[in-house]
Scaffold this motif. Structure first.
Motif, PDB file in Angstrom:
ATOM      1  N   ARG A 178       0.841  -1.212   0.000  1.00  0.00           N
ATOM      2  CA  ARG A 178       0.000   0.000   0.000  1.00  0.00           C
ATOM      3  C   ARG A 178       0.871   1.255   0.000  1.00  0.00           C
ATOM      4  O   ARG A 178       0.594   2.215  -0.704  1.00  0.00           O
ATOM      5  N   GLY A 179       1.954   1.249   0.782  1.00  0.00           N
ATOM      6  CA  GLY A 179       2.862   2.392   0.811  1.00  0.00           C
ATOM      7  C   GLY A 179       3.531   2.622  -0.531  1.00  0.00           C
ATOM      8  O   GLY A 179       3.712   3.769  -0.959  1.00  0.00           O
ATOM      9  N   LEU A 180       3.890   1.551  -1.198  1.00  0.00           N
ATOM     10  CA  LEU A 180       4.476   1.669  -2.529  1.00  0.00           C
ATOM     11  C   LEU A 180       3.484   2.306  -3.495  1.00  0.00           C
ATOM     12  O   LEU A 180       3.860   3.110  -4.353  1.00  0.00           O
ATOM     13  N   GLY A 181       2.211   1.987  -3.335  1.00  0.00           N
ATOM     14  CA  GLY A 181       1.172   2.613  -4.161  1.00  0.00           C
ATOM     15  C   GLY A 181       1.122   4.114  -3.963  1.00  0.00           C
ATOM     16  O   GLY A 181       1.033   4.887  -4.916  1.00  0.00           O
ATOM     17  N   VAL A 182       1.225   4.547  -2.702  1.00  0.00           N
ATOM     18  CA  VAL A 182       1.233   5.980  -2.397  1.00  0.00           C
ATOM     19  C   VAL A 182       2.457   6.644  -3.026  1.00  0.00           C
ATOM     20  O   VAL A 182       2.360   7.702  -3.652  1.00  0.00           O
ATOM     21  N   VAL A 183       3.614   6.011  -2.876  1.00  0.00           N
ATOM     22  CA  VAL A 183       4.855   6.556  -3.437  1.00  0.00           C
ATOM     23  C   VAL A 183       4.741   6.698  -4.955  1.00  0.00           C
ATOM     24  O   VAL A 183       5.119   7.723  -5.529  1.00  0.00           O
ATOM     25  N   GLU A 184       4.206   5.679  -5.623  1.00  0.00           N
ATOM     26  CA  GLU A 184       4.058   5.738  -7.077  1.00  0.00           C
ATOM     27  C   GLU A 184       3.158   6.894  -7.508  1.00  0.00           C
ATOM     28  O   GLU A 184       3.480   7.617  -8.456  1.00  0.00           O
ATOM     29  N   ILE A 185       2.065   7.087  -6.801  1.00  0.00           N
ATOM     30  CA  ILE A 185       1.154   8.180  -7.154  1.00  0.00           C
ATOM     31  C   ILE A 185       1.810   9.537  -6.922  1.00  0.00           C
ATOM     32  O   ILE A 185       1.741  10.425  -7.778  1.00  0.00           O
ATOM     33  N   VAL A 186       2.472   9.702  -5.792  1.00  0.00           N
ATOM     34  CA  VAL A 186       3.124  10.983  -5.481  1.00  0.00           C
ATOM     35  C   VAL A 186       4.215  11.298  -6.509  1.00  0.00           C
ATOM     36  O   VAL A 186       4.299  12.432  -7.008  1.00  0.00           O
ATOM     37  N   LEU A 187       5.039  10.323  -6.851  1.00  0.00           N
ATOM     38  CA  LEU A 187       6.103  10.559  -7.833  1.00  0.00           C
ATOM     39  C   LEU A 187       5.518  10.863  -9.209  1.00  0.00           C
ATOM     40  O   LEU A 187       6.016  11.745  -9.926  1.00  0.00           O
ATOM     41  N   ALA A 188       4.463  10.160  -9.592  1.00  0.00           N
ATOM     42  CA  ALA A 188       3.827  10.410 -10.893  1.00  0.00           C
ATOM     43  C   ALA A 188       3.241  11.815 -10.942  1.00  0.00           C
ATOM     44  O   ALA A 188       3.385  12.521 -11.956  1.00  0.00           O
ATOM     45  N   LEU A 189       2.598  12.233  -9.873  1.00  0.00           N
ATOM     46  CA  LEU A 189       2.068  13.600  -9.838  1.00  0.00           C
ATOM     47  C   LEU A 189       3.195  14.631  -9.859  1.00  0.00           C
ATOM     48  O   LEU A 189       3.059  15.695 -10.463  1.00  0.00           O
ATOM     49  N   GLY A 190       4.319  14.301  -9.228  1.00  0.00           N
ATOM     50  CA  GLY A 190       5.477  15.191  -9.270  1.00  0.00           C
ATOM     51  C   GLY A 190       6.011  15.391 -10.671  1.00  0.00           C
ATOM     52  O   GLY A 190       6.465  16.486 -11.027  1.00  0.00           O
ATOM     53  N   VAL A 191       5.934  14.352 -11.487  1.00  0.00           N
ATOM     54  CA  VAL A 191       6.380  14.472 -12.882  1.00  0.00           C
ATOM     55  C   VAL A 191       5.440  15.386 -13.669  1.00  0.00           C
ATOM     56  O   VAL A 191       5.856  16.052 -14.616  1.00  0.00           O
ATOM     57  N   LEU A 192       4.193  15.451 -13.256  1.00  0.00           N
ATOM     58  CA  LEU A 192       3.212  16.278 -13.967  1.00  0.00           C
ATOM     59  C   LEU A 192       3.184  17.736 -13.510  1.00  0.00           C
ATOM     60  O   LEU A 192       2.575  18.567 -14.173  1.00  0.00           O
TER      61      LEU A 192
END
Length: 108
Positions: free
Chosen positions: A34-48
């Motif tokens: 679940r934490g990895l899911g949060v990290v993936e979303i945060v990093l993806a939004l950071g790229v945007l």
């Protein structure tokens, strides 16, 4: 968009479904998945974020891109060591897409 979808799946799908789809969650604690899911979303939004302002959010893009590269490289190693070739190839392709973003955007 891939990382937003992957992170969302890790946050919302049952562990049974995630184990069926990916395999590796069977050997990882649920909180880590679940934490990895949060990290993936945060990093993806950071790229945007540069879509809002290139000048203000360029450092966020670069930091997020480095984070995604580290995440992809680690997961590539995990999948390769567990002989899950399909997911290892997916991570290799993601690396091939993400590294040029970092190299192309690091200079103003």
């Amino acid at each position: 968009m891939f990382f937003i979808a992957a992170g969302y799946a890790k946050l919302t799908e049952s562990m049974t479904n995630l184990i069926t789809l990916m395999g590796w969650p069977a050997v990882a604690p649920e909180n880590m998945v679940r934490g990895l899911g949060v990290v993936e979303i945060v990093l993806a939004l950071g790229v945007l974020t540069p879509l809002i302002s290139w000048r203000a959010f360029r450092p966020v893009l670069l930091t997020s891109t480095v984070g995604l590269i580290i995440l992809e490289a680690v997961m590539l190693a995990v999948h390769a060591l567990s002989q899950d070739i399909g997911l290892a190839v997916v991570n290799a392709v993601l690396l091939a897409i993400t590294v040029p973003v970092l190299l192309g955007r690091r200079k103003a």
